[in-house]
Design a protein around this motif. Structure first.
Motif, PDB file in Angstrom:
ATOM      1  N   ALA A 106       0.806  -1.216   0.000  1.00  0.00           N
ATOM      2  CA  ALA A 106       0.000   0.000   0.000  1.00  0.00           C
ATOM      3  C   ALA A 106       0.839   1.266   0.000  1.00  0.00           C
ATOM      4  N   LEU A 107       1.984   1.207   0.655  1.00  0.00           N
ATOM      5  CA  LEU A 107       2.820   2.400   0.803  1.00  0.00           C
ATOM      6  C   LEU A 107       3.389   2.829  -0.556  1.00  0.00           C
ATOM      7  N   PRO A 108       3.367   4.112  -0.877  1.00  0.00           N
ATOM      8  CA  PRO A 108       4.101   4.547  -2.080  1.00  0.00           C
ATOM      9  C   PRO A 108       5.563   4.132  -1.919  1.00  0.00           C
ATOM     10  N   THR A 109       6.141   3.582  -2.964  1.00  0.00           N
ATOM     11  CA  THR A 109       7.478   2.998  -2.805  1.00  0.00           C
ATOM     12  C   THR A 109       8.509   4.047  -2.392  1.00  0.00           C
ATOM     13  N   ALA A 110       8.323   5.291  -2.852  1.00  0.00           N
ATOM     14  CA  ALA A 110       9.280   6.336  -2.462  1.00  0.00           C
ATOM     15  C   ALA A 110       9.256   6.537  -0.956  1.00  0.00           C
ATOM     16  N   VAL A 111       8.050   6.464  -0.375  1.00  0.00           N
ATOM     17  CA  VAL A 111       7.934   6.641   1.071  1.00  0.00           C
ATOM     18  C   VAL A 111       8.684   5.530   1.790  1.00  0.00           C
ATOM     19  N   SER A 112       8.483   4.289   1.356  1.00  0.00           N
ATOM     20  CA  SER A 112       9.191   3.196   2.036  1.00  0.00           C
ATOM     21  C   SER A 112      10.689   3.336   1.842  1.00  0.00           C
ATOM     22  N   GLY A 113      11.111   3.820   0.665  1.00  0.00           N
ATOM     23  CA  GLY A 113      12.535   4.022   0.421  1.00  0.00           C
ATOM     24  C   GLY A 113      13.126   5.025   1.389  1.00  0.00           C
ATOM     25  N   VAL A 144      20.122  -2.296  -0.997  1.00  0.00           N
ATOM     26  CA  VAL A 144      19.244  -2.660  -2.115  1.00  0.00           C
ATOM     27  C   VAL A 144      18.492  -3.942  -1.785  1.00  0.00           C
ATOM     28  N   GLY A 145      19.253  -4.896  -1.232  1.00  0.00           N
ATOM     29  CA  GLY A 145      18.630  -6.167  -0.839  1.00  0.00           C
ATOM     30  C   GLY A 145      17.532  -5.960   0.192  1.00  0.00           C
ATOM     31  N   VAL A 146      17.796  -5.096   1.170  1.00  0.00           N
ATOM     32  CA  VAL A 146      16.802  -4.839   2.211  1.00  0.00           C
ATOM     33  C   VAL A 146      15.525  -4.274   1.602  1.00  0.00           C
ATOM     34  N   ALA A 147      15.686  -3.287   0.708  1.00  0.00           N
ATOM     35  CA  ALA A 147      14.517  -2.662   0.086  1.00  0.00           C
ATOM     36  C   ALA A 147      13.727  -3.686  -0.725  1.00  0.00           C
ATOM     37  N   LEU A 148      14.432  -4.526  -1.479  1.00  0.00           N
ATOM     38  CA  LEU A 148      13.749  -5.489  -2.337  1.00  0.00           C
ATOM     39  C   LEU A 148      13.083  -6.591  -1.511  1.00  0.00           C
ATOM     40  N   THR A 149      13.648  -6.885  -0.336  1.00  0.00           N
ATOM     41  CA  THR A 149      13.004  -7.851   0.553  1.00  0.00           C
ATOM     42  C   THR A 149      11.717  -7.257   1.108  1.00  0.00           C
ATOM     43  N   PHE A 150      11.817  -5.990   1.503  1.00  0.00           N
ATOM     44  CA  PHE A 150      10.674  -5.287   2.074  1.00  0.00           C
ATOM     45  C   PHE A 150       9.471  -5.306   1.132  1.00  0.00           C
ATOM     46  N   ILE A 151       9.699  -4.952  -0.122  1.00  0.00           N
ATOM     47  CA  ILE A 151       8.550  -4.824  -1.026  1.00  0.00           C
ATOM     48  C   ILE A 151       8.015  -6.186  -1.493  1.00  0.00           C
ATOM     49  N   GLY A 152       8.790  -7.245  -1.327  1.00  0.00           N
ATOM     50  CA  GLY A 152       8.354  -8.556  -1.837  1.00  0.00           C
ATOM     51  C   GLY A 152       7.587  -9.396  -0.838  1.00  0.00           C
ATOM     52  N   LEU A 153       7.685  -9.048   0.447  1.00  0.00           N
ATOM     53  CA  LEU A 153       7.108  -9.895   1.502  1.00  0.00           C
ATOM     54  C   LEU A 153       5.632 -10.250   1.288  1.00  0.00           C
ATOM     55  N   GLY A 214      11.345   2.894  -7.014  1.00  0.00           N
ATOM     56  CA  GLY A 214      11.138   3.957  -6.030  1.00  0.00           C
ATOM     57  C   GLY A 214      11.833   3.756  -4.702  1.00  0.00           C
ATOM     58  N   SER A 215      11.675   2.566  -4.120  1.00  0.00           N
ATOM     59  CA  SER A 215      12.216   2.391  -2.774  1.00  0.00           C
ATOM     60  C   SER A 215      13.729   2.209  -2.802  1.00  0.00           C
ATOM     61  N   VAL A 216      14.266   1.757  -3.931  1.00  0.00           N
ATOM     62  CA  VAL A 216      15.690   1.441  -3.982  1.00  0.00           C
ATOM     63  C   VAL A 216      16.556   2.695  -4.174  1.00  0.00           C
ATOM     64  N   VAL A 217      16.074   3.625  -5.010  1.00  0.00           N
ATOM     65  CA  VAL A 217      16.941   4.754  -5.364  1.00  0.00           C
ATOM     66  C   VAL A 217      17.369   5.578  -4.152  1.00  0.00           C
ATOM     67  N   PHE A 218      16.545   5.568  -3.100  1.00  0.00           N
ATOM     68  CA  PHE A 218      16.927   6.351  -1.918  1.00  0.00           C
ATOM     69  C   PHE A 218      17.966   5.634  -1.071  1.00  0.00           C
ATOM     70  N   ILE A 219      17.766   4.353  -0.858  1.00  0.00           N
ATOM     71  CA  ILE A 219      18.647   3.632   0.068  1.00  0.00           C
ATOM     72  C   ILE A 219      19.965   3.226  -0.600  1.00  0.00           C
ATOM     73  N   SER A 220      19.969   3.156  -1.948  1.00  0.00           N
ATOM     74  CA  SER A 220      21.173   2.609  -2.598  1.00  0.00           C
ATOM     75  C   SER A 220      22.265   3.662  -2.755  1.00  0.00           C
TER      76      SER A 220
END
Lengths: 279, 357
Positions: A106-113, A144-153, A214-220
């Protein structure tokens, strides 16, 4: 199956629904994707090859596919535990936890990033404890791994839940009565029974992670050769008006993901067909 | 291997599924636990198997050959358990299903691959399915699946065999064949067996002993002949086959039901209400009065298909009565729907209420 393609059925509307399906998929998927190939075709083989094998691009493939695979694998393991807990046990706050699983959807991916970056950066809530241990999460491939794990759960949990609910405890009781220990029951009876659903969840989480931006570009931190993901390279090519170059990379990614997903689906079909006794 | 259950109770969140049940199953017998749904029969079976824990109690015991197994889990009790819906592992072939119990043994006691192969082939032969070893459960019929489930349970050479509604999910014809087959199989291998059923015909036909259960208690434990012909309680009488109920009262040394008066053995119960249960074949129909005490009734339906001719009658108080008689007698009598007939009594069981009115 008989030799005739169209069989008479009491359920009407085969022609119409198939027609609609083909039309709809063409409109939404096939036509945009073929435009991708057409645009790429404008650049010729030589230029195509140079673009897609550029060391910076290749490094991004490795990171994207590697981190997506790692994320999906972690989700397959821990998503399994979450789904199992939510289906098999009842405890206070279960509904709340169940709803929380959907948050990455539900979260916009940028927000989670941004949230993940804030938490895992050097002075973030979690990051400040990992820092002394020498573990850097934000602005590293690990991030990057953390972000991709987060969105895939949610993909793994939501596909496994109905499958686990369907798994009659009788199977476990039968195995236990035959003398199987807990580990044997799990490995020989439960896991094979849930394998199709687990594979589907894994494939969905993997596919989602490949396309995640979205979520990756911030954390990477987007450091060339180190923490750049392929979708980011596509975007940056677009920003430089290199449309053909962007589509070329996109085509490579598309073909690679399609091959991997097809492989996973074939595995799953084979397993399901055996269980249901067709073929 | 004999089974003994002593003073076992089981409560599921406030609902008493079993209340202080004790039962002995002698070595080598085939025993049926018979009762309506909710009578606790499956719970009792699962407690014997170790799939369910009885309520903790000081006197509760579960003994296999006088050895207390209450503390052991289902895997250590060495019981063969057959489920109503087979519970065959769907992702394994028939062969692998049967071999499962041998393959999961700890390395030390696991038979060699050749020994497992031989054992599975022997069991496939026993269940008369030699050629289906490579198939998957979904490719088998219900009756075949249940036989595979039985073979899988037998593979571990169980000390006792427990079957939960083994024929419950099968259609009538297959049921009939399979229960006769189970009886023959039991005569061959003689493993102490307990099976749960709600079908009285099945219990009476297959079992050496029938344990009739109701509301978490054992109503009667006896041979099929005993429970059928000498039911200990009203419940057993009503549960085992059709029965007609007549209400009456004790008058001096007789129990009186309309025109019928039966000798009462206990004159102390004078004035109490009594109930008489009569099996449909213990009533007789005549078209003319022959001097025997009789109730007059009207024929509302005749059903002559089947092993006996069945009548549905209404007496003068519009109470339904069921009567059965052999076909030859039915043909000789020439009765039709709507006729007035005289119903007389051949045999009956009388139960007197325990309370005074």
């Amino acid at each position: 199956m008989g030799s005739s393609f169209k069989q008479h059925s009491v359920i009407p509307g085969f022609g119409m629904t198939l027609g609609f399906t083909v039309f709809y998929l063409s409109l939404l998927v096939l036509i945009p994707l073929s435009a991708l190939f057409l645009k790429t075709a404008t650049m010729g083989w030589g230029a195509f090859w140079t673009t897609v094998t550029d060391p910076r691009v290749v490094a991004s493939y490795k990171l994207t596919f590697g981190a997506a695979l790692a994320g999906a694998t972690i989700n397959a393991v821990f998503g399994f535990v979450v789904a199992w807990t939510l289906v098999r046990y009842s405890f206070p706050g279960k509904g709340l936890i169940d709803a929380m699983v959907d948050l990455p959807f539900a979260l916009p991916t940028a927000v989670s990033g941004i949230a993940l970056t804030a938490i895992y950066s050097r002075n973030g809530w979690v990051g400040q404890w990992l820092e002394p241990l020498g573990i850097h999460v934000a602005f590293t491939p690990l991030g990057v791994g953390v972000a991709l794990t987060f969105i895939g759960l949610p993909f793994v949990v939501r596909t496994l839940q109905p499958a686990i609910a369907d798994l009659d405890p009788e199977y476990e009781e039968a195995a236990a009565s035959l003398g199987a220990g807990r580990v044997q029951v799990f490995l020989r009876v439960i896991c094979p029974g849930l394998l199709p659903a687990l594979l589907t969840g894994f494939a969905l989480a993997f596919a989602r992670a490949l396309g995640e931006y979205g979520s990756v570009v911030f954390i990477s931190g987007n450091m060339p050769m180190r923490t750049e993901i392929t979708p980011l390279l596509i975007i940056s090519k677009l920003e430089q008006y290199d449309y053909a170059g962007a589509t070329a990379i996109a085509v490579v990614m598309l073909l690679a993901s399609f091959t991997i997903l097809l492989g996973i689906n074939t595995l799953q079909w084979r397993h399901v067909r055996r269980i249901h006794g067709r073929g | 291997m004999s089974i003994e259950v002593r003073n076992i109770s089981k409560t599921f969140s406030g609902f008493a599924a079993l209340t202080d049940v004790s039962l002995v199953v002698p070595d080598g017998e085939l025993v049926a636990l018979l009762g309506p749904s909710g009578s606790g029969k499956t719970t009792l079976l699962r407690i014997i198997a170790g799939l369910e824990e009885p309520d903790p109690g000081p006197d509760g015991r579960i003994l296999f050959n006088d050895e207390d197994v209450a503390g052991r889990g289902v895997g250590q009790r060495q019981v063969g358990f057959v489920f109503q819906h087979y519970a065959l592992f769907r992702h394994m072939s028939v062969f692998e299903n049967i071999a499962f119990g041998l393959r999961v043994r700890p390395r030390g006691s696991r038979p060699s691959k050749a020994a497992i192969d031989a054992k599975v082939r022997e069991l496939l032969q026993l269940i008369q399915l030699d050629n289906v070893g490579n198939r998957f459960p979904s490719q088998l019929s219900g009756g075949q699946r249940q036989r595979v489930a039985l073979a899988r349970a037998l593979a571990i050479e169980p000390r006792v065999l427990l079957l939960d509604e083994p024929f419950g999910a099968l259609d009538a014809r297959v049921r009939q064949d399979l229960r006769q087959w189970l009886r023959r199989l039991h005569d061959e291998i003689h493993v102490t067996s307990v099976f749960v059923t709600h079908d009285q015909e099945e219990a009476l036909e297959v079992a050496d002993r029938v344990v009739v259960m109701n509301e978490g208690r054992i109503e009667q434990n006896g041979t099929p002949e005993e429970v059928f012909h000498h039911p200990a309680t009203e419940f057993v009488m009503q549960f085992l086959g059709h029965v007609n109920l007549f209400r009456g009262r004790i008058e001096a040394d007789h129990a009186v039901f309309g025109p019928w008066a039966l000798q009462n053995t206990d004159p102390a119960k004078d004035g109490q209400e009594a109930r008489m249960f009569v099996r449909p074949y213990d009533l007789d129909i005549n078209t003319t009065e022959d001097g025997r005490p009789a109730v007059t009734a009207t024929v509302t339906r005749i059903q002559a298909a089947g092993p006996t001719a069945k009548f549905e009658l209404l007496d003068e108080n519009s109470q339904p009565i069921r009567v059965e008689m052999p076909h030859d007698r039915f043909r000789a009598m020439n009765v039709a729907k709507g006729d007035r007939v005289f119903v007389s009594l051949k045999d009956a069981r009388v139960y007197v209420e325990d309370y005074v009115i």
